[in-house]
Design an enzyme around this catalytic site. Structure first.
Site, PDB file in Angstrom:
ATOM      1  N   ASP A 269       0.845   3.242   1.439  1.00  0.00           N
ATOM      2  CA  ASP A 269       1.990   4.148   1.520  1.00  0.00           C
ATOM      3  C   ASP A 269       2.889   3.772   2.686  1.00  0.00           C
ATOM      4  O   ASP A 269       2.428   3.166   3.653  1.00  0.00           O
ATOM      5  CB  ASP A 269       1.540   5.590   1.836  1.00  0.00           C
ATOM      6  CG  ASP A 269       0.509   6.102   0.888  1.00  0.00           C
ATOM      7  OD1 ASP A 269       0.478   5.635  -0.248  1.00  0.00           O
ATOM      8  OD2 ASP A 269      -0.271   6.980   1.326  1.00  0.00           O
ATOM      9  N   LYS A 270       4.116   4.267   2.627  1.00  0.00           N
ATOM     10  CA  LYS A 270       5.064   4.073   3.731  1.00  0.00           C
ATOM     11  C   LYS A 270       4.449   4.515   5.074  1.00  0.00           C
ATOM     12  O   LYS A 270       4.617   3.857   6.097  1.00  0.00           O
ATOM     13  CB  LYS A 270       6.327   4.883   3.430  1.00  0.00           C
ATOM     14  CG  LYS A 270       7.437   4.680   4.412  1.00  0.00           C
ATOM     15  CD  LYS A 270       8.694   5.373   3.947  1.00  0.00           C
ATOM     16  CE  LYS A 270       9.802   5.126   4.952  1.00  0.00           C
ATOM     17  NZ  LYS A 270      11.032   5.806   4.610  1.00  0.00           N
TER      18      LYS A 270
END
Ligand code: URA
Length: 233
Positions: free
Chosen positions: A106-107
């Site tokens: 994920d970011k």
């Protein structure tokens, strides 16, 4: 190495368009086995080709181990924001097949991310059949409860919207609000959703290991190359 057309080779390795490759040949910038090439359609052994006197850049393919920093996405879609692919040389980003991550982070997740242009490696290492252990370090918003260890190990935890329960996962409670979780699969946002399903919010998440590989001294944003056959044994 398999023989390939000069123009195709240069285009696929991100040097230039096929049209530009014809011009590069015309301009005498390409040699094969020490002879200046005259026709961009000629099929050649990539290891025998020089561009401006330099050997081709990774003609066999790329496998990279990146320490993904927080804030970058694992996507080529520029609408999704700054991307891990921006960290690599422009020529690598112009390759076909494209560089792609082996699974995603994920970011807001940092840590070990593999990047390659070898689609068979992506399939092999992301397939649940191969059960490659991935080790995550998470901090959470409330004190951890030891009952999570057995629940995560049970193989019965069903996440919303998933057809199958989570495979048995190993949870080690490191301190009151910090844990290490080892997964052998990679469902969407799996670590955050596993904790979330039991009422804990993951505040920081970092991947420490992928199979036998770890980050060593690599700092966020740094990467190094791996041998293409490093998973063959
Ligand atoms: N699990 C998550 O929730 N996020 C990741 O980035 C990786 C695993």
């Amino acid at each position: 190495m398999a023989h390939r057309r000069i123009d195709q080779l240069l285009a696929n390795l991100g040097y230039c368009s096929r049209r530009d490759a014809r011009a590069w040949v015309r301009d005498g910038r390409i040699s094969v086995d020490g002879e200046t090439a005259t026709n961009s359609a000629t099929k050649v052994d990539p290891s025998a080709l020089l561009v401006n006197g330099e050997p081709l850049d990774h003609p066999d393919g790329l496998l990279l181990l990146l320490h993904k920093p927080i804030g970058l996405v694992c996507s080529h879609d520029t609408r999704e924001g700054p991307s891990v692919y921006d960290l690599f040389p422009a020529r690598w980003r112009a390759r076909n097949p494209l560089l792609t991550s082996i699974g995603r982070l994920d970011k807001d997740t940092s840590g070990l991310l593999l990047i390659t242009d070898q689609s068979q490696l992506v399939h092999r290492l992301t397939s649940p059949k191969h059960k490659v252990p991935k080790v995550y370090r998470a901090t959470v918003d409330q004190d951890l409860d030891p009952s999570l260890v057995d629940l995560f190990a049970s193989g019965t935890l069903q996440l919303e919207g998933e057809k199958t329960p989570c495979a048995p996962a190993q949870l080690e409670i490191v301190s009151t609000r910090e844990a290490r979780l080892t997964l052998i699969e990679g469902k969407y946002h799996q670590v955050r959703r596993m904790f979330g399903s039991q009422g804990w919010r993951v505040e920081t998440l970092h991947r420490e290991r992928f199979g036998e590989l770890s980050l060593g001294e690599l700092q966020p944003g740094e990467w190094h190359e791996l041998a293409l056959d490093c998973f063959d044994t």
